[in-house]
Design an enzyme around this catalytic site. Sequence first.
Site, short mmCIF file in Angstrom:
data_model
loop_
_atom_site.label_atom_id
_atom_site.label_comp_id
_atom_site.label_asym_id
_atom_site.label_seq_id
_atom_site.Cartn_x
_atom_site.Cartn_y
_atom_site.Cartn_z
CE LYS A 198 2.63 43.78 14.07
NZ LYS A 198 1.74 44.86 14.43
N1 PMP Z 1 3.98 50.39 16.04
C1 PMP Z 1 2.91 49.61 16.27
C2 PMP Z 1 2.24 49.69 17.60
C3 PMP Z 1 2.45 48.74 15.28
O1 PMP Z 1 1.40 47.96 15.51
C4 PMP Z 1 3.12 48.71 14.02
C5 PMP Z 1 2.69 47.82 12.90
N2 PMP Z 1 1.60 47.14 12.99
C6 PMP Z 1 4.22 49.54 13.82
C7 PMP Z 1 4.62 50.37 14.86
C8 PMP Z 1 4.95 49.55 12.52
O2 PMP Z 1 5.69 48.35 12.38
P1 PMP Z 1 6.00 47.72 10.96
O3 PMP Z 1 6.71 48.77 10.18
O4 PMP Z 1 6.88 46.56 11.27
O5 PMP Z 1 4.72 47.35 10.35
#
Ligand code: PMP
Length: 294
Positions: free
Chosen positions: A151
């Site tokens: 991320k």
């Molecule tokens: N995919 C991407 C590309 C993201 O940036 C995010 C969250 N920011 C998610 C999926 C969802 O992840 P989460 O449920 O952990 O927030």
Amino acid sequence: MSRLVYLDGKLVPKDQAVVSVFDHGFLYGDGVFEGIRCYSGVIFKLKEHIERLYASANSIMMKIPMTPEEMEKAHVDTVAANGLKDAYIRTIVSRGKGDLGLDPRKCPVPTVVIIADSITLFPGAMYDQGVKMITSAVRRTAVDAHNAQVKSLNYLNSIQAKIAAIQAGVAESLMLNAEGYVAEGVGENFFIVKDNVLITPPRHAGILTGITRQTIMDIAGEDGYKVSETMITLHDVYSADEAFMCGTAAEIMPVVEVDLRTIGAGVPGPITKKLMGRFHEVAKTIGTRVIYNA
Ligand code: PMP
């Protein structure tokens, strides 16, 4: 009360929370982040988010200058200091201050920022009506180029896909991977429902395996639904009974149209609505409790 932002070990007023223009997070997008929610004084799955933050940092060979336990406490303290019961938390660890070259060895200390605030991705009414999506021409990056599992502070292809959605007059873009299989939204994971089975692209579709996605898979399993992590195509999406996207910021958002094709009955589906209710019930029970000073 002015917001207090955690910056390198101190809580500072919002307008004093500033980072150097020589920080490689700013110069090169060199860093990692998390988006976390606090519901009714419980930081939802904080340990899981911190684990992912450290995994992202490890992948780019960046050593976060504090332990995961210290990081957890810093989050609790930041939410408490701002007196927030419900919050959206943005955690950023960037490579730190260096010079005008890429070399990360020139950045001795990563910058750590924790912001506790709020976020509204979509107006409330959209959750009742569902949203329209288009498929973005910009694909997710290949896992051997820029793996979505990290991320990182590089979200340009998501931003390009978001711009495509705005220009098309819809709420969000659906992104495919390099092979043309459905991957995820710009910052959300994606599910379809077909014949009472929940189907979502697997990790090897090149997605970020979201914490909300996992929670939904757990809730759906507990409620007796079959959940399948399977590669899906746009045809599968167009012929689904229901669809929704999910993420920390978006929570669960019903999707009623993709590329001008109506999904199911064109309204949020019954399984999606049930999961939305259940998600809000469980979200305030799983995580780290904030201790507020009187
Ligand atoms: N995919 C991407 C590309 C993201 O940036 C995010 C969250 N920011 C998610 C999926 C969802 O992840 P989460 O449920 O952990 O927030």
